[in-house]
Structure formats: structure tokens, C-alpha cells
Design a protein around this motif. Structure first.
Motif, PDB file in Angstrom:
ATOM      1  N   LYS A   1       0.815  -1.225   0.000  1.00 49.73           N
ATOM      2  CA  LYS A   1       0.000   0.000   0.000  1.00 49.73           C
ATOM      3  C   LYS A   1       0.842   1.267   0.000  1.00 49.73           C
ATOM      4  CE  LYS A   1      -3.895  -2.185   2.379  1.00 49.73           C
ATOM      5  NZ  LYS A   1      -4.748  -2.168   3.594  1.00 49.73           N
TER       6      LYS A   1
ATOM      7  N   ASN B   1       1.621   6.972  -0.821  1.00 54.86           N
ATOM      8  CA  ASN B   1       0.495   6.066  -0.651  1.00 54.86           C
ATOM      9  C   ASN B   1      -0.032   5.716  -2.033  1.00 54.86           C
ATOM     10  OD1 ASN B   1      -2.109   4.900  -0.039  1.00 54.86           O
ATOM     11  ND2 ASN B   1      -1.928   5.841   1.983  1.00 54.86           N
TER      12      ASN B   1
ATOM     13  N   LYS C   1      -2.837   4.832  -2.914  1.00 59.03           N
ATOM     14  CA  LYS C   1      -4.191   5.314  -3.175  1.00 59.03           C
ATOM     15  C   LYS C   1      -4.116   6.674  -3.865  1.00 59.03           C
ATOM     16  CE  LYS C   1      -6.310   3.083   0.844  1.00 59.03           C
ATOM     17  NZ  LYS C   1      -7.041   3.316   2.121  1.00 59.03           N
TER      18      LYS C   1
END
Length: 478
Positions: A31, A46, A48
Motif C-alpha cells: 500500500k 500512498n 491510493k
């Protein structure tokens, strides 16, 4: 061998570094991504979209290597400032400093159990550290030139190192002796690593080659000449079936080791590519280079269940293990003379998140005053307990577990040094300081010359006055 599903795809890039990327590493969960750079910073990304990135400030020179601990609760970094730092990878940026070597440190590597750290340096040595006690254990001396890289075997029984003395050495961590030596008369290896089951090593050569050695029988298994520039880094897919390479020719290449051939050439970077790494599960890989960009790719081409393969490899982590069908052995000769069909991928930068960069938060290393020598890591009592706690309890990952005694919040970056102040490379600073020193010397020299000229003028004046007096006396007598 698993059948290919799709071609690898560039998913996004991360922009935040100000200079070349030297090292990348995924967290065990996949992640997060840690990167090191010539700009003296570490960055923690990150995966994301649009999540905040953190820039870790603490090293005083180029950061050459970065790696997550096996539990993901610590981050180790090496630098040309001759230190190694252990960071807690969160927004608070606590770190412990090892004054590890007498020359720039080129690489860091955790053992698979996270208990030990190996560091390689331009002082021609490899040093091994106990992470639980944060103490220096021993040095390995046999190289006669700078050591570029040192890596633990998956079972921790061996260390492989490469040096500019054109040798690759295998070390036994039990008796601290060199047990094997591979030499090359042409170039030296920039990088070396074990395959996932620990039976082979791969080297990235300055002579543009990639070599696979079987360390059980001391045999060169495969020799790839697919790059037109020096190879800077390699990374094994967790299955052990594939190897990705990064080169100064500006490309990444993916090799099918079971077939013994090149299968992909990846474009994407502008200029040399210095580092590449698969994620722990193999579904992603990341690369970085001279263009200061970090590219994130999705693998796609291997549908193997990596967890099953990793379990299978763990059963065979023995130096003297008998050959296995899944081990790397070429089925046919592979001269790689350009006759083999390969796929070239030059991604269009029209994919998600490629045009935007995540917000970056600067994280200063507040407790970075540790003085460390090669016999012990002398840390302040409270900090030693905290860092050691992360070795004792790998579950200390959330920000709530960090001490609340920090008086300064890292989100408040208003009183941090300005970007222009912090982004000046140390090499440039040293050069400017050298120029200032030379100017000071020149100023002092001019001052001395002026003084000497004044003295000469005074002496000449006295001489002329004496001559005039003498002339007057002679004239008066006559």
C-alpha cells in the motif's frame, strides 16, 4: 510456467523529488512506496490516488538506498553522508541514526526475519547490525574497492555483495567468512540479489550484462546482453520466474528466466533508470531514474498465486538443497542476438492520476542527534526504547501508537525551511563553500600584496631621501 495474461501497464507516476531517484521499495502490504533521491530526501507515497505523500528530512547528502523492514514498521536508509537511518514510517518522522561507515554508504538490506541489517559502503566493508539491540555486530572485509551492494539470502544464512573490484562474494553469516567468489574481467556489478528460493543470484553489470549464477554448483546459468547501457538494478518477481532490469539506456526489460529470453522492453523514463522493484506480491512494480519521476506499473503478465509459490520456496531455503523443477535452468541456449520476438511498451501518459501530484507534507527528523560508532548505537534512552519497541511489537503501525510527547506537529510546516533552502544539494553547497574559501584566500593574498607594496614604497622613499642627503653632503664639501 504460468501463461501470460496481459502486458504490463503504467498506472501512474509520483512527482515530488527534485533530483534523480536512487532507490524504491514497497511496503510488505503493497500500500506504500518508499523512494530515495539525490535531493537528500526520502519520500513515502500512498498508492491510493491523491493520498498525502511524506517527505522525510534528515540526511545531509544523497540518499542511496531505502528498504522497509519485513513487518513494514521501520524504514532503513543509507546515504553519502556516511550514515544509516532507521525511520518510523509515519507522519511524525522519528528516526535513529547510525554513524555506520567511514565513507558513503551505498546500500541497506534487512534479513528476512527483520533481526539484522546489512550495510555496504565505499570504505570497502560490509557491516551487519543487530536491530533488536541496535548494536553493531561485525564487519566483512575482503573487497579491495568500493562495495556497491550487499543482500541477505532468504534464509539469512548468506550475504552476497558486489564491488567495483569486479568481484561478487558470498559470505557465511555464521563464521563470517567469504565462502565463494565470482569475478569478472570486463566490468563490475552495480547491484546483486538472491532469487526467492536462495539458490541463485542475479547481477546487474556495468558492462551492460545481466548474469544468473547458481551458487550451489558455482555455475553461470544465464548471460543476458539485452541493454545498450550499464545495468543499474534488478528485481526478481516473487515467483522466481521473471527478472526485471533497469538500465542507463533509459529502459526497463523483463526477462522470462524459465524460457531464458527477453519478453518485454518498457519505455517511460527520460534518461537513465537507476532502480526498480517488484511489490512483495508481485502484482506491481516501480521504477525511478534521472528524470526524478517514480513510475508505478501493474505487472499483469503472471497469474501465478504468489503466496503458494512463496510457501513452496520457504520449504527449500537451504544452501545445499537438491535441484528442483522450479529452479532456474535454461531449456535451450539463449544467445539473445535479436532473433527473439519481444514486446516493446511505450506508455502514453494518458492514464489515471498521471497529470496530478499528491500533496506533500515535510517531516523533519526531530530526534536525529544520535551519535553512533561501529561498536554501539548510542541512542537517548526514551528514543531507544521507542525504536526498539517497534522491533518487539510489529503491530505498532498506527499513528495512535506513536508517543504523544512530540511537541511539534509535522503538519505545521509554516516554520520549516523554505523549499529553496532545503532543496540545494550538499554537493552544490560544498562547491559554493569551496569557492568562498578560495575568494577569502584571494582577498587575504591581495591584502598581503598591498602591505608589501606599501613597505616597498616606504623603503624606496627612505632610500631616495638618504640619497638626497648624501648628494647634499657631497655637494656641500665640494
Amino acid at each position: 510456467m504460468a501463461s501470460a495474461l496481459e502486458d504490463p501497464v503504467l498506472e501512474r507516476y509520483f512527482k515530488g523529488h527534485k533530483a534523480a531517484i536512487t532507490s524504491v521499495d514497497f511496503s510488505p502490504s503493497g500500500k506504500q512506496l518508499a523512494t530515495a533521491s539525490w535531493d537528500t530526501f526520502l519520500m513515502l507515497w500512498n498508492c491510493k490516488p491523491q493520498a498525502r505523500a511524506f517527505r522525510f528530512v534528515g540526511h545531509k547528502d544523497v540518499v542511496t538506498s531505502v528498504q522497509f523492514s519485513p513487518h513494514g514498521n521501520l524504514l532503513a536508509s543509507a546515504s553519502r553522508d556516511r550514515t544509516v537511518r532507521l525511520w518510523i514510517p509515519d507522519k511524525r518522522g522519528k528516526s535513529s541514526e547510525f554513524k555506520a561507515h567511514t565513507a558513503p554508504v551505498r546500500s541497506v538490506d534487512f534479513s528476512a526475519d527483520g533481526q539484522f541489517l546489512a550495510t555496504a559502503s565505499e570504505d570497502k566493508s560490509i557491516k551487519v547490525w543487530n536491530m533488536y539491540r541496535q548494536r553493531f555486530l561485525y564487519s566483512l572485509y575482503r573487497h579491495t574497492h568500493w562495495v556497491r551492494c550487499a543482500k541477505f539470502s532468504p534464509d539469512g544464512r548468506l550475504i552476497v555483495s558486489c564491488s567495483e573490484d569486479k568481484t561478487i562474494k558470498i559470505w557465511d553469516t555464521t563464521n563470517k567468512q567469504c565462502v565463494n567468489n565470482f569475478s569478472d574481467s570486463v566490468g563490475f556489478a552495480n547491484f546483486v540479489d538472491f532469487n526467492p528460493n536462495g539458490t541463485c543470484i542475479a547481477s546487474a553489470g556495468s558492462d551492460h550484462t545481466v548474469k544468473i549464477w547458481d551458487i550451489r554448483v558455482n555455475k553461470l546459468l544465464q548471460h543476458y546482453q539485452v541493454h545498450s547501457g550499464g545495468v543499474n538494478c534488478v528485481s526478481f518477481h516473487p515467483s522466481g520466474h521473471y527478472l526485471i532490469t533497469a538500465s542507463s539506456d533509459g529502459t526497463l526489460k523483463i526477462l522470462d528466466l524459465l524460457e531464458g529470453r527477453l519478453i518485454y522492453t518498457l519505455q517511460g523514463h527520460t534518461g537513465p533508470v537507476f532502480t526498480v522493484s517488484f511489490s512483495k506480491g508481485g502484482e506491481l512494480f516501480s521504477s525511478g531514474g534521472a528524470d526524478a519521476q517514480v513510475l508505478l506499473w501493474r505487472t499483469n503478465f503472471d497469474d501465478l498465486n504468489c503466496k503458494d509459490m512463496i510457501k513452496r520456496n520457504l520449504k527449500r531455503l537451504h544452501f545445499d538443497a537438491s535441484p528442483h523443477l522450479a529452479d532456474i535452468y535454461p531449456r535451450t541456449p539463449h544467445p539473445h542476438e535479436g532473433k527473439i520476438e519481444t514486446i516493446e511498451i511505450n506508455p502514453k501518459l494518458e492514464v489515471i492520476d498521471l497529470q496530478t501530484s499528491p500533496p506533500v507534507v515535510d517531516v523533519l527528523s526531530f530526534d536525529s542527534t544520535t551519535t553512533t560508532d561501529t561498536t554501539t548505537v548510542r541512542t537517548l534512552a526514551d528514543k531507544s526504547e521507542e525504536i526498539s519497541g517497534y522491533f518487539l511489537n510489529p503491530s505498532l503501525l498506527s499513528s495512535e501508537c506513536c508517543p504523544t510527547s512530540l511537541k511539534k506537529k509535522t503538519e505545521d510546516v509554516s516554520d520549516l525551511p523554505s523549499e529553496s533552502q532545503r532543496s540545494i544539494p550538499l554537493a552544490l553547497t560544498d562547491a559554493l563553500e569551496h569557492i568562498m574559501e578560495q575568494l577569502n584566500v584571494l582577498t587575504q593574498t591581495v591584502s598581503i600584496l598591498e602591505q608589501r607594496l606599501t613597505l616597498t614604497e616606504d623603503k624606496l622613499k627612505d632610500c631616495l631621501e638618504n640619497q638626497q642627503r648624501l648628494f647634499n653632503v657631497i655637494q656641500h664639501k665640494s
